[in-house]
Design an enzyme around this catalytic site. Structure first.
Site, mmCIF file in Angstrom:
data_model
loop_
_atom_site.group_PDB
_atom_site.id
_atom_site.type_symbol
_atom_site.label_atom_id
_atom_site.label_comp_id
_atom_site.label_asym_id
_atom_site.label_seq_id
_atom_site.Cartn_x
_atom_site.Cartn_y
_atom_site.Cartn_z
ATOM 1 N N LYS A 65 1.183 5.599 17.609
ATOM 2 C CA LYS A 65 0.422 6.491 16.746
ATOM 3 C C LYS A 65 -0.486 5.743 15.768
ATOM 4 O O LYS A 65 -1.682 6.040 15.670
ATOM 5 C CB LYS A 65 1.437 7.346 15.985
ATOM 6 C CG LYS A 65 0.858 8.241 14.974
ATOM 7 C CD LYS A 65 1.964 8.733 14.074
ATOM 8 C CE LYS A 65 2.466 7.594 13.209
ATOM 9 N NZ LYS A 65 3.141 8.047 11.983
ATOM 10 N N THR A 66 0.083 4.781 15.075
ATOM 11 C CA THR A 66 -0.702 4.051 14.082
ATOM 12 C C THR A 66 -1.807 3.258 14.765
ATOM 13 O O THR A 66 -2.920 3.137 14.264
ATOM 14 C CB THR A 66 0.200 3.106 13.276
ATOM 15 O OG1 THR A 66 1.318 3.850 12.809
ATOM 16 C CG2 THR A 66 -0.541 2.534 12.089
ATOM 17 N N ASP A 253 -2.633 11.355 8.875
ATOM 18 C CA ASP A 253 -1.436 10.761 9.462
ATOM 19 C C ASP A 253 -0.231 11.656 9.154
ATOM 20 O O ASP A 253 -0.226 12.342 8.138
ATOM 21 C CB ASP A 253 -1.240 9.370 8.842
ATOM 22 C CG ASP A 253 -0.152 8.580 9.530
ATOM 23 O OD1 ASP A 253 0.184 8.916 10.683
ATOM 24 O OD2 ASP A 253 0.361 7.623 8.920
ATOM 25 N N GLU A 254 0.773 11.636 9.993
ATOM 26 C CA GLU A 254 2.000 12.414 9.764
ATOM 27 C C GLU A 254 1.680 13.871 9.416
ATOM 28 O O GLU A 254 2.197 14.427 8.446
ATOM 29 C CB GLU A 254 2.830 11.798 8.621
ATOM 30 C CG GLU A 254 3.195 10.344 8.819
ATOM 31 C CD GLU A 254 4.390 10.136 9.719
ATOM 32 O OE1 GLU A 254 4.790 11.086 10.438
ATOM 33 O OE2 GLU A 254 4.927 9.015 9.723
ATOM 34 N N GLN A 284 9.342 15.317 14.594
ATOM 35 C CA GLN A 284 9.776 14.438 13.509
ATOM 36 C C GLN A 284 9.509 15.062 12.138
ATOM 37 O O GLN A 284 9.408 14.358 11.141
ATOM 38 C CB GLN A 284 9.090 13.083 13.609
ATOM 39 C CG GLN A 284 9.543 12.292 14.822
ATOM 40 C CD GLN A 284 8.992 10.885 14.828
ATOM 41 O OE1 GLN A 284 9.362 10.055 14.015
ATOM 42 N NE2 GLN A 284 8.087 10.621 15.756
ATOM 43 N N ARG A 630 14.735 5.411 16.522
ATOM 44 C CA ARG A 630 14.391 4.187 15.791
ATOM 45 C C ARG A 630 14.813 2.950 16.567
ATOM 46 O O ARG A 630 14.422 1.835 16.248
ATOM 47 C CB ARG A 630 15.080 4.120 14.410
ATOM 48 C CG ARG A 630 14.684 5.185 13.395
ATOM 49 C CD ARG A 630 13.227 5.320 13.236
ATOM 50 N NE ARG A 630 12.742 6.383 14.112
ATOM 51 C CZ ARG A 630 11.458 6.584 14.402
ATOM 52 N NH1 ARG A 630 10.552 5.787 13.912
ATOM 53 N NH2 ARG A 630 11.086 7.556 15.201
#
Length: 781
Positions: A65-66, A253-254, A284, A630
């Site tokens: 994503k980043t 973002d997010e 998430q 994670r």
DNA sequence: CCGCCATCCCTTTTT
DNA sequence: GGGATGGCGG
């Protein structure tokens, strides 16, 4: 009224003609395979290259994503469609913003660091608001209040309104107001019913009073940074148009974590050029409890018709079994957009589920496992323990201390929240902004100088009567006979110091001035005289504060930074195991992830279920999903049969989330302690039901067993609902006497050592001394 | 004005 | 069980 044109961005990167970023980037474009496009998979590449119109990128955990966000920014810059200061990129945390800056810099050179509009919602909100502050009743140098200031201010308002702070705590009002602000509601827009919920119908009026008071103080709280920005845009078309024109591209973002205010703010801005790209993962979304609204993500296509939706499902982080387990788990949630993660990588090891006796054994077993892996060469930096609630951390800390296993706790008390830092900042605020009443109050008698409540009350009265800031009121008072001679002189001296320091701002470097202030005020001295254990650390922190000031051009710049982003510096390089909450773990990854405490009541947390029902359960499940995803190579889950909650031992049953895991992709491990007393069977019962829902026979058996073990009606409602009995104190007469032989379903036989109402201390033959509830015991012999 | 004791609460937490 | 907070007494 037209707002003055914003004085353009001081931090704009060098002009393109000068071989700046755009030129360099264009040169890169000419080379086949611009570096920011290298190695992207087709979906990622599509997300980077879809520059026109609204784009929603649904990016599953570990799908890059980043990378997509940063590459997209690089691509926009490279294509020459916008310059760095024409791109708005918002994140939630400073950490994320920093990370993005670094990665952009790595792609397109240091000019990426110059992006002036890459930051958190709040920092960007503050920046915009400062340019038009007068339009919302503030001055451009308004102070930003943190939660602490906010509550103190509310307390004053409650007091002024003669509302009992006991019955209607300021904290609660703060939560209420935050909630309204999160939803983009100004006082006038709060529904009557809701506004009436506090202090017999006065909630709305108190909110209005608070907002008014903030304006008088020339202050904004965190919520205002967005809410007032929103009001600014709503009420001033010209201002809105100006910002719409400026931001040619917007990135978020997010996105799943946006609250309504943020959403409305974004939508207003984006409806100009419509080049908005939101990246998020509905699976998430774990911040519903603080106002985030997952629906924002579901609403995107509706608000932006014709939006391109791109799914990133190729996971680069975890091995196959881990991914399969996580996917199966999250699939049990309804109301998701639906993504299926996959990997081309190896299946790897199955996640493990281990039943342990209690939290102590849990910590021991995990500690041993870590040591073993460490001996095999596993770096401790790649190891994390992710807990649901922070009280779980202590057990691990204690264990690791005895083992000598280095660890770091992430998300402890923050630097800027520490008392000494807040005090020091209050001194600086008083000096930089004499009208800052909250800062004045904080330090007027710190260190103790004999200006107590009585004196402060007089200053307050005068300030209110004359509608002056406290400092000014105090200045007037010392010219009168109002105060007794001694406090009057003390106050006079203090105010003289304030004046001197204020005057020195112009001539002294700000970090030197800060040092002077702390010395001359006697503040440093106060801690030097303090012989308590923390004093040395506090002095250290103060030094750190002054050191960190050097990085800023001036005092005002420093204070702005500090109110928005102050974080503890993590300067240590040593390898350590990380201990943190699941919430804090979002966005991170580790080779080995330990997930302790998968028990009903703790995870999913009872309160989440009680307060938010099905939605609460689903958010908890997303949290579980975040936890499992994670892990790069090993995910290790644990549940304890017994856990001490609020000081009392309680028997727990395994989390329903364990039942949501697919049997084929999970390995069940028995720790030796769990077999104690022949109760392993209970877990084996459960294990049969693995892979099915929590409505399986095994699950029901487990619940039935519990119900049978708890004769009290309160307990029968379900697991862990014995709060009603916990409160019952010594008034209740116990059916058990000291010395009586008893039997406990989990701890086995024992002798009653102490009786305190329905709480009994029992010496168990095998399990040792425990404090348990009477209802868990049976009389024997 | 300080410090001690009773009482209350106890999920997650950024800015 | 433990920490934070507020009231009261010295």
């Amino acid at each position: 009224m037209a707002a003055p044109p914003p004085h353009d961005d001081e931090v704009t990167p060098p002009a393109p003609h000068g071989g700046g970023i755009a030129a360099r980037a264009l040169a890169g474009m000419r080379r086949p395979g611009a570096p920011w496009l290298d190695g992207l998979n087709p979906e990622q590449r599509a997300a980077v290259e879809a520059l026109d119109g609204p784009v929603l990128v649904l990016a599953g955990a570990g799908t890059g994503k980043t990378r997509v966000l940063t590459a997209r920014i690089a691509h926009i810059l490279a294509s020459g469609r916008a310059r760095a200061h024409e791109i708005l990129a918002v994140t939630f945390t400073n950490k994320a913003a920093r990370e993005m800056k670094h990665r952009i810099a790595a792609l397109v050179g240091p000019a990426g660091e110059g992006m002036p509009w890459l930051g958190t919602f709040h920092s960007i909100g503050a920046k915009i608001l400062r340019r038009h502050a007068e339009l919302v009743g503030l001055k451009s140098d308004f102070t930003i209040l943190d939660t602490d200031d906010q509550i103190r201010l509310l307390k004053q308002i409650l007091q002024a309104e003669n509302i009992d702070d006991k019955r209607w705590p300021a904290r609660q009002l703060a939560i209420l107001i935050d909630g309204w602000k999160n939803r983009g509601l100004e006082p006038a827009r709060v529904g009557a019913g809701e506004a009436g919920a506090f202090a017999e119908g006065r909630g709305g009026a108190l909110y209005a009073a608070y907002q008014q008071r903030l304006k008088v103080l020339n202050a904004a709280d965190f919520g205002d940074l967005l809410l007032e920005g929103l009001r600014l845009f709503r009420e001033h078309d010209d201002v809105l148009a100006q910002w719409r024109g400026r931001f040619r591209y917007m990135l978020v973002d997010e996105y799943q974590d946006t609250n309504t205010a943020q959403y409305l703010w974004l939508r207003l801005l984006a409806q100009g050029q419509r080049n908005i790209c939101c990246v998020g993962d509905d699976d998430q979304a774990i911040y519903g409890w603080r106002g985030a609204d997952v629906d924002n993500i579901l609403r995107f296509e509706h608000d932006f018709p014709g939006a391109t939706v791109i799914r990133l499902e190729r996971n680069y982080r975890s091995t196959g079994h881990i991914l399969a387990a996580a996917a199966h788990l999250i699939a049990r949630n309804e109301g998701r957009l639906g993504k299926t993660l996959f990997t081309d990588g190896a299946m790897g090891d199955k996640p493990t589920v281990t039943g342990v006796w209690d939290s102590e054994e849990e910590a021991r077993v995990i500690g041993e496992d870590i040591e073993q892996r460490q001996r095999k060469g596993q770096s401790l930096d790649g190891v994390a323990i992710l807990v649901r609630a922070s009280f779980q951390m202590r057990e691990f800390e204690e264990r690791f201390l005895t083992l000598g296993l280095p660890y770091r706790v992430i998300g402890g008390p923050r630097f800027y929240e520490r008392a000494e830092i807040r005090d020091a900042l209050a001194y600086l605020r008083v000096v930089a902004q004499p009208a800052d009443d909250l800062a004045f109050e904080r330090i007027v008698n710190t260190p103790k100088r004999g200006l107590g409540d009585a004196t402060l009350q007089i200053i307050h009265d005068h300030a209110r009567a004359a509608s002056l800031p406290l400092t000014q009121a105090a200045r007037a008072l010392i010219e009168t006979e109002e105060l007794k001679p001694k406090p009057r002189q003390t106050l006079r001296d203090l105010l003289a110091q304030f004046s001197r320091w204020s005057a020195a701002i112009a001539t002294t470097p700000h970090h030197e001035l800060a040092e002077t202030i702390l010395e001359e005020s006697g503040y440093t001295d106060m801690w030097q005289k303090d012989r308590s254990a923390e004093a040395a650390g506090r002095l250290e922190n103060l030094k750190e504060l002054i050191r960190s000031m050097e990085e800023f051009p001036d005092l005002a710049g420093f204070l702005e930074h500090v109110s928005l982003v102050m974080e503890a510096e993590t300067g240590d390089q040593a390898e350590r195991v990380s201990i943190m909450t699941l919430h804090a773990a979002k966005g991170l990854e580790f080779d080995v992830v330990y997930l302790p405490g998968w028990e009903e009541g703790l995870f999913p947390h009872q309160r989440s279920l009680d307060e938010n029902g099905r939605a609460g359960l689903e958010e908890e499940r997303r949290l579980a999903y975040v936890g499992v995803t994670r892990a790069r190579r090993f995910a290790k889950l644990y549940f304890a049969t017994n856990r001490r909650i609020h000081g009392l031992w309680q028997t727990t049953i395994p989390s329903r989330f364990l039942d949501d895991l697919p049997a084929d992709h999970v390995e069940v491990v028995e720790a030796e302690g769990a077999r104690f007393g022949g109760y392993a069977a209970s877990r084996f019962d459960r294990m049969e039901s693995f892979g099915s829902s929590y409505d399986t026979p095994g699950w029901r058996r487990a619940q039935d067993r519990r119900a049978a073990a708890q004769p009290s009606p309160a307990a029968r409602r379900g697991p862990l609902t014995i709060e009603g009995e916990l409160v019952a104190k010594s008034s209740a007469v116990s059916g058990f006497r000291q010395g009586a032989r008893v039997f406990h379903l989990k701890f086995g036989p024992g002798t009653v050592a102490l009786v305190d109402g329905n709480k009994l201390t029992v010496d168990f033959d095998k399990a040792g001394r425990k404090m348990v509830l009477e209802s868990f015991l049976q009389k024997t012999g």
